[in-house]
Design a protein around this motif. Structure first.
Motif, PDB file in Angstrom:
ATOM      1  N   THR A  43      -0.257 -54.796-120.567  1.00  0.00           N
ATOM      2  CA  THR A  43       0.623 -54.055-119.626  1.00  0.00           C
ATOM      3  C   THR A  43       0.362 -54.723-118.144  1.00  0.00           C
ATOM      4  OG1 THR A  43       0.932 -52.197-120.746  1.00  0.00           O
ATOM      5  CG2 THR A  43       1.182 -51.721-118.514  1.00  0.00           C
ATOM      6  N   PRO A  44       1.297 -54.952-117.321  1.00  0.00           N
ATOM      7  CA  PRO A  44       0.735 -55.460-116.038  1.00  0.00           C
ATOM      8  C   PRO A  44      -0.104 -54.273-115.198  1.00  0.00           C
ATOM      9  CG  PRO A  44       2.997 -55.903-116.301  1.00  0.00           C
ATOM     10  CD  PRO A  44       2.462 -55.283-117.400  1.00  0.00           C
ATOM     11  N   TYR A  45      -0.841 -54.858-114.324  1.00  0.00           N
ATOM     12  CA  TYR A  45      -1.586 -54.099-113.350  1.00  0.00           C
ATOM     13  C   TYR A  45      -2.469 -52.931-114.115  1.00  0.00           C
ATOM     14  CZ  TYR A  45       2.240 -55.901-110.623  1.00  0.00           C
ATOM     15  OH  TYR A  45       3.136 -56.637-110.174  1.00  0.00           O
ATOM     16  N   GLU A  46      -3.510 -53.725-115.019  1.00  0.00           N
ATOM     17  CA  GLU A  46      -4.405 -53.096-115.431  1.00  0.00           C
ATOM     18  C   GLU A  46      -5.651 -54.096-115.510  1.00  0.00           C
ATOM     19  OE1 GLU A  46      -2.508 -50.753-119.559  1.00  0.00           O
ATOM     20  OE2 GLU A  46      -3.380 -52.563-119.706  1.00  0.00           O
ATOM     21  N   VAL A  47      -6.839 -53.352-115.926  1.00  0.00           N
ATOM     22  CA  VAL A  47      -7.940 -54.213-115.647  1.00  0.00           C
ATOM     23  C   VAL A  47      -8.686 -54.208-117.216  1.00  0.00           C
ATOM     24  CG1 VAL A  47     -10.659 -54.180-114.878  1.00  0.00           C
ATOM     25  CG2 VAL A  47      -8.784 -53.547-113.263  1.00  0.00           C
TER      26      VAL A  47
ATOM     27  N   PHE B 168     -10.842 -46.280-119.871  1.00  0.00           N
ATOM     28  CA  PHE B 168     -11.359 -45.629-118.730  1.00  0.00           C
ATOM     29  C   PHE B 168     -10.006 -45.536-117.746  1.00  0.00           C
ATOM     30  CE2 PHE B 168     -14.748 -47.623-120.584  1.00  0.00           C
ATOM     31  CZ  PHE B 168     -15.914 -46.722-120.881  1.00  0.00           C
ATOM     32  N   TYR B 169     -10.394 -44.887-116.636  1.00  0.00           N
ATOM     33  CA  TYR B 169      -9.350 -45.064-115.479  1.00  0.00           C
ATOM     34  C   TYR B 169      -9.993 -44.866-114.198  1.00  0.00           C
ATOM     35  CZ  TYR B 169      -9.569 -39.890-114.769  1.00  0.00           C
ATOM     36  OH  TYR B 169     -10.070 -38.825-114.567  1.00  0.00           O
ATOM     37  N   VAL B 170      -9.556 -45.398-113.004  1.00  0.00           N
ATOM     38  CA  VAL B 170     -10.167 -45.704-111.720  1.00  0.00           C
ATOM     39  C   VAL B 170     -10.165 -44.284-111.304  1.00  0.00           C
ATOM     40  CG1 VAL B 170     -10.320 -46.752-109.568  1.00  0.00           C
ATOM     41  CG2 VAL B 170      -9.893 -48.045-111.506  1.00  0.00           C
ATOM     42  N   GLY B 171     -11.294 -43.365-111.212  1.00  0.00           N
ATOM     43  CA  GLY B 171     -11.040 -42.012-110.785  1.00  0.00           C
ATOM     44  C   GLY B 171     -11.611 -42.073-109.202  1.00  0.00           C
ATOM     45  N   ALA B 172     -12.150 -42.989-108.611  1.00  0.00           N
ATOM     46  CA  ALA B 172     -12.385 -42.921-107.180  1.00  0.00           C
ATOM     47  C   ALA B 172     -12.592 -44.453-106.902  1.00  0.00           C
ATOM     48  CB  ALA B 172     -13.763 -42.265-107.062  1.00  0.00           C
ATOM     49  N   LYS B 173     -12.745 -44.856-105.671  1.00  0.00           N
ATOM     50  CA  LYS B 173     -12.860 -46.121-105.037  1.00  0.00           C
ATOM     51  C   LYS B 173     -13.749 -45.657-103.768  1.00  0.00           C
ATOM     52  CE  LYS B 173      -9.435 -48.988-104.620  1.00  0.00           C
ATOM     53  NZ  LYS B 173      -8.134 -49.449-104.362  1.00  0.00           N
ATOM     54  N   LYS B 174     -14.754 -46.646-103.428  1.00  0.00           N
ATOM     55  CA  LYS B 174     -15.613 -46.559-102.297  1.00  0.00           C
ATOM     56  C   LYS B 174     -16.017 -47.934-101.683  1.00  0.00           C
ATOM     57  CE  LYS B 174     -17.171 -42.314-103.638  1.00  0.00           C
ATOM     58  NZ  LYS B 174     -18.402 -41.276-104.059  1.00  0.00           N
ATOM     59  N   VAL B 175     -15.865 -47.997-100.337  1.00  0.00           N
ATOM     60  CA  VAL B 175     -16.129 -48.949 -99.720  1.00  0.00           C
ATOM     61  C   VAL B 175     -17.593 -48.911 -99.255  1.00  0.00           C
ATOM     62  CG1 VAL B 175     -15.714 -50.090 -97.371  1.00  0.00           C
ATOM     63  CG2 VAL B 175     -13.912 -49.244 -98.796  1.00  0.00           C
ATOM     64  N   TRP B 176     -18.671 -49.722 -99.307  1.00  0.00           N
ATOM     65  CA  TRP B 176     -19.842 -49.603 -98.878  1.00  0.00           C
ATOM     66  C   TRP B 176     -20.435 -48.597 -99.574  1.00  0.00           C
ATOM     67  CZ3 TRP B 176     -21.881 -54.151 -98.386  1.00  0.00           C
ATOM     68  CH2 TRP B 176     -21.194 -55.232 -97.547  1.00  0.00           C
TER      69      TRP B 176
ATOM     70  N   ASN C 160     -11.625 -58.513-102.773  1.00  0.00           N
ATOM     71  CA  ASN C 160     -10.203 -58.852-103.344  1.00  0.00           C
ATOM     72  C   ASN C 160      -9.513 -58.196-104.588  1.00  0.00           C
ATOM     73  OD1 ASN C 160      -8.377 -60.591-105.302  1.00  0.00           O
ATOM     74  ND2 ASN C 160      -8.260 -61.586-103.283  1.00  0.00           N
ATOM     75  N   LEU C 161     -10.399 -57.786-105.573  1.00  0.00           N
ATOM     76  CA  LEU C 161     -10.101 -57.032-106.645  1.00  0.00           C
ATOM     77  C   LEU C 161      -9.814 -55.497-106.324  1.00  0.00           C
ATOM     78  CD1 LEU C 161      -9.659 -56.651-109.781  1.00  0.00           C
ATOM     79  CD2 LEU C 161     -12.275 -55.881-109.942  1.00  0.00           C
ATOM     80  N   TYR C 162     -10.598 -55.101-105.377  1.00  0.00           N
ATOM     81  CA  TYR C 162     -10.565 -53.586-105.066  1.00  0.00           C
ATOM     82  C   TYR C 162      -9.462 -53.284-104.134  1.00  0.00           C
ATOM     83  CZ  TYR C 162     -12.307 -49.633-102.215  1.00  0.00           C
ATOM     84  OH  TYR C 162     -12.241 -48.307-101.649  1.00  0.00           O
ATOM     85  N   ASP C 163      -8.959 -54.394-103.383  1.00  0.00           N
ATOM     86  CA  ASP C 163      -7.602 -54.328-102.612  1.00  0.00           C
ATOM     87  C   ASP C 163      -6.447 -54.157-103.550  1.00  0.00           C
ATOM     88  OD1 ASP C 163      -9.111 -54.266-100.154  1.00  0.00           O
ATOM     89  OD2 ASP C 163      -8.693 -56.111 -99.787  1.00  0.00           O
ATOM     90  N   ARG C 164      -6.562 -54.821-104.679  1.00  0.00           N
ATOM     91  CA  ARG C 164      -5.441 -54.990-105.601  1.00  0.00           C
ATOM     92  C   ARG C 164      -5.322 -53.598-106.638  1.00  0.00           C
ATOM     93  NH1 ARG C 164      -3.725 -60.247-106.104  1.00  0.00           N
ATOM     94  NH2 ARG C 164      -5.106 -61.724-105.456  1.00  0.00           N
ATOM     95  N   VAL C 165      -6.420 -52.925-106.869  1.00  0.00           N
ATOM     96  CA  VAL C 165      -6.466 -52.074-107.923  1.00  0.00           C
ATOM     97  C   VAL C 165      -6.079 -50.385-107.421  1.00  0.00           C
ATOM     98  CG1 VAL C 165      -8.011 -50.878-109.665  1.00  0.00           C
ATOM     99  CG2 VAL C 165      -7.778 -53.455-109.245  1.00  0.00           C
ATOM    100  N   PRO C 166      -5.321 -49.786-107.612  1.00  0.00           N
ATOM    101  CA  PRO C 166      -5.141 -48.522-107.186  1.00  0.00           C
ATOM    102  C   PRO C 166      -5.754 -47.474-107.906  1.00  0.00           C
ATOM    103  CG  PRO C 166      -3.070 -49.163-108.477  1.00  0.00           C
ATOM    104  CD  PRO C 166      -3.872 -50.382-108.416  1.00  0.00           C
TER     105      PRO C 166
ATOM    106  N   ARG D 271      -5.532 -47.831-115.239  1.00  0.00           N
ATOM    107  CA  ARG D 271      -5.957 -48.138-116.393  1.00  0.00           C
ATOM    108  C   ARG D 271      -7.203 -49.141-116.577  1.00  0.00           C
ATOM    109  NH1 ARG D 271      -4.345 -50.747-121.960  1.00  0.00           N
ATOM    110  NH2 ARG D 271      -5.476 -49.634-123.450  1.00  0.00           N
ATOM    111  N   VAL D 272      -8.526 -49.114-117.374  1.00  0.00           N
ATOM    112  CA  VAL D 272      -9.260 -50.052-117.366  1.00  0.00           C
ATOM    113  C   VAL D 272      -9.886 -50.165-118.832  1.00  0.00           C
ATOM    114  CG1 VAL D 272     -11.917 -50.794-116.713  1.00  0.00           C
ATOM    115  CG2 VAL D 272     -10.195 -49.717-115.025  1.00  0.00           C
ATOM    116  N   VAL D 273      -9.887 -51.217-119.546  1.00  0.00           N
ATOM    117  CA  VAL D 273     -10.428 -51.401-120.799  1.00  0.00           C
ATOM    118  C   VAL D 273     -11.607 -52.290-120.649  1.00  0.00           C
ATOM    119  CG1 VAL D 273      -9.737 -52.137-123.127  1.00  0.00           C
ATOM    120  CG2 VAL D 273      -8.158 -51.054-121.769  1.00  0.00           C
ATOM    121  N   LEU D 274     -12.413 -51.656-121.354  1.00  0.00           N
ATOM    122  CA  LEU D 274     -13.798 -52.521-121.356  1.00  0.00           C
ATOM    123  C   LEU D 274     -13.878 -52.719-122.946  1.00  0.00           C
ATOM    124  CD1 LEU D 274     -16.451 -50.569-119.406  1.00  0.00           C
ATOM    125  CD2 LEU D 274     -15.045 -52.420-118.588  1.00  0.00           C
TER     126      LEU D 274
END
Length: 195
Positions: free
Chosen positions: A48-52, A88-96, A174-180, A184-187
């Motif tokens: 699926t597009p727009y997954e990690v 998994f899913y991206v539950g939070a994003k943080k800068v520095w 660069n990745l952070y700016d793309r990922v909302p 969905r994240v699959v390891l």
């Protein structure tokens, strides 16, 4: 998952720059080998597009795109016994982001982590680097796994972390700016790497 199962062929190399701001430290320029630079690739799998997707056997993270394409980033992954495969899913994003070692990290390596038990503010010396994506699971919440930046380019392509996936800081931005949020994240599981 084997490399041939994931990639159909590489596209043209696309070097991805980073965005900076007057309120952030100046990032060093990493002299990365060409094979560790981000690039657009064709993928065989019908993802699926727009997954990690993190493929630990290739030390690669894929940001999937429409039409069987993805951007491939080189990563460092968790040491043997610490890498956790799953969805998994991206539950939070943080800068520095600030950072605090988990109790398990302190227990495993007190000589290295006990002095940071109260945490460390964000910055270039912080282990989470310039940006971090926080991985959550339904019913579990924050897993304490991260996809994050690093200022240690020699750790890319190696099993070095406490379970997280790491990219050099400019590629992580660069990745952070793309990922909302809620992505969905699959390891993917480790199959052929020595443990």
């Amino acid at each position: 998952m084997l490399r041939r199962d994931f990639i159909a062929g590489a596209g043209a190399l696309t070097v991805l720059g980073s965005k900076g701001s007057a309120h952030t430290p100046t990032l060093p320029v990493y002299d990365m080998p060409e094979e560790l630079l981000p690039r657009e690739v064709r993928i065989q799998n019908d993802l699926t597009p727009y997954e990690v997707h993190v493929d630990p056997e290739q030390f690669a993270l894929y940001w999937t795109l429409p039409e069987g394409r993805a951007i491939r980033y080189a990563v460092g992954i968790g040491r043997p016994g610490l890498y956790e495969a799953g969805e998994f899913y991206v539950g939070a994003k943080k800068v520095w982001p600030s950072w605090k070692p988990t109790p398990d990290m302190i227990r495993r390596e007190p000589h290295r982590y006990a002095r940071f038990a109260d945490g460390m503010p964000g910055g270039l010396g912080n282990p989470l680097g310039a940006r971090a994506l926080y991985l959550f699971q339904p019913g579990r919440g924050d897993t304490f796994l991260r996809i994050h930046g690093t200022n240690e380019p020699d750790t890319i392509g190696r099993r070095v972390s406490n379970g997280c996936a790491r990219l050099v800081n400019d590629q992580m931005i660069n990745l952070y700016d793309r990922v909302p949020l809620d992505t969905r994240v699959v390891l993917h599981p480790v199959v052929n790497l020595p443990t």
